[in-house]
Scaffold this active site. Structure first.
Site, PDB file in Angstrom:
ATOM      1  CG  HIS A   1      -6.465   2.000   4.894  1.00  0.00           C
ATOM      2  ND1 HIS A   1      -6.016   2.986   5.740  1.00  0.00           N
ATOM      3  CD2 HIS A   1      -5.458   1.101   4.785  1.00  0.00           C
ATOM      4  CE1 HIS A   1      -4.779   2.692   6.130  1.00  0.00           C
ATOM      5  NE2 HIS A   1      -4.422   1.552   5.560  1.00  0.00           N
TER       6      HIS A   1
ATOM      7  CE  LYS B   1      -0.439   3.411   4.745  1.00  0.00           C
ATOM      8  NZ  LYS B   1      -0.503   3.609   6.177  1.00  0.00           N
TER       9      LYS B   1
ATOM     10  CG  ASN C   1      -1.796   1.175   1.379  1.00  0.00           C
ATOM     11  OD1 ASN C   1      -1.906   1.972   0.439  1.00  0.00           O
ATOM     12  ND2 ASN C   1      -2.443   1.329   2.526  1.00  0.00           N
TER      13      ASN C   1
ATOM     14  CD  GLU D   1      -4.258  -2.130   7.506  1.00  0.00           C
ATOM     15  OE1 GLU D   1      -3.044  -2.142   7.286  1.00  0.00           O
ATOM     16  OE2 GLU D   1      -5.024  -1.294   7.003  1.00  0.00           O
TER      17      GLU D   1
HETATM   18  P1  PGA Z   1       2.261   0.761   7.891  1.00  0.00           P
HETATM   19  O1  PGA Z   1       0.823   0.948   7.180  1.00  0.00           O
HETATM   20  O2  PGA Z   1       2.840  -0.529   7.374  1.00  0.00           O
HETATM   21  O3  PGA Z   1       3.049   1.958   7.491  1.00  0.00           O
HETATM   22  O4  PGA Z   1       1.984   0.696   9.378  1.00  0.00           O
HETATM   23  C1  PGA Z   1      -0.029  -0.140   7.013  1.00  0.00           C
HETATM   24  C2  PGA Z   1      -1.346   0.272   6.396  1.00  0.00           C
HETATM   25  O5  PGA Z   1      -1.870   1.333   6.735  1.00  0.00           O
HETATM   26  O6  PGA Z   1      -1.904  -0.443   5.548  1.00  0.00           O
END
Ligand code: PGA
Length: 254
Positions: free
Chosen positions: A98, A13, A11, A168
């Site tokens: 999410h 983002k 991901n 998550e």
């Molecule tokens: P992170 O994010 O691995 O930076 O903690 C995970 C996510 O939000 O899917």
């Protein structure tokens, strides 16, 4: 029975800033995937990069995901992006609900509508659930149950196997440490039990992923001891130098 390949969803983002960097990050991911034949990888880039990455990719190993999309087929939603558009651009998967979307106001009802719309388009929804905090009482189980119930309310029992669940915990996203595999295992049992209550025994087969501060040091233990079939990785997947170490760590123990 042979264990299925672990699924790693990268991901990205809202990164990187430019198409040039996106191509470089994808090239690094592609090389990492070639070195890790026992790992399935799904890349979730920002939507503006999706179509071109998909078009330029000649391999078969990497699948693509949208990070979010609206449930409506079209209409007056300035700034919006539809699931059909994401599919047309090359997505097979879509992240739904999410924590970062929920924090911006997405409701469980909207999340549920997206799951139904994604299934109707033959996209695989990755329904993200997770409590914001852990207190001493077990309220977090209720929070997860509520998100599962609302997110899957329109899903027929026969379709439940087509949904991926990404647990998550919000308190572990973007932090120093992931949740312990032992706690994940407990949560996976709870998720499965909740889904069986809601959708019948077919839900025993549902695929559960973990996300939140996954990196090259904790990924394989989580996969082996956390009762999950995959991981949603944020920061580690946005760094060209680290995506290879992550996939190697998983490959070595696959
Ligand atoms: P992170 O994010 O691995 O930076 O903690 C995970 C996510 O939000 O899917």
């Amino acid at each position: 029975m042979r264990r299925m390949k672990p699924i790693i969803i990268a991901n990205w983002k809202m990164n990187p800033a430019t198409w040039r960097e996106a191509k470089q990050l994808f090239a690094a991911t592609k090389r990492a995937v070639e070195q890790a034949p026992h790992v399935s990888v799904v890349v979730a880039p920002p939507a503006v990069f999706l179509r071109q990455l998909r078009q330029e990719y000649r391999g078969k190993r990497i699948m693509f995901a949208a990070q979010d999309a609206r449930a409506e087929a079209g209409g007056a939603f300035t700034g919006g992006l539809s699931l059909a558009q994401c599919k047309d651009a090359g997505a097979h998967y879509v992240l739904v609900g999410h924590a970062e979307r929920r924090a911006l106001g997405e409701t469980s009802e909207q999340t549920g509508a997206k799951v139904i719309a994604a299934l109707a388009l033959k996209l695989t929804p990755v329904l993200c659930v997770g409590e914001t905090e852990r207190t001493n009482d077990a309220d977090y189980f209720d929070a997860v149950r509520r998100q599962l119930r609302a997110g899957l309310s329109g899903v027929e029992s026969s379709q439940i196997g087509r949904v991926l669940i990404a647990y998550e915990p919000v308190w572990a996203i973007g932090k120093e440490a992931a949740m312990s595999p032992r706690d994940m295992h407990e949560m996976a049992i709870f998720i499965r039990k909740t889904l069986v209550d809601l959708k019948g025994v077919g839900a025993m087969q549902v695929r559960i992923l973990y996300g939140g501060s996954i990196d090259e040091t904790n990924a394989s233990t989580m996969l082996h001891e956390g009762d999950v079939v995959g991981l949603l990785a944020g920061r580690v997947s946005e760094e060209r130098a680290r995506i290879g170490s992550l996939l190697q760590a998983i490959e070595r123990s696959a």
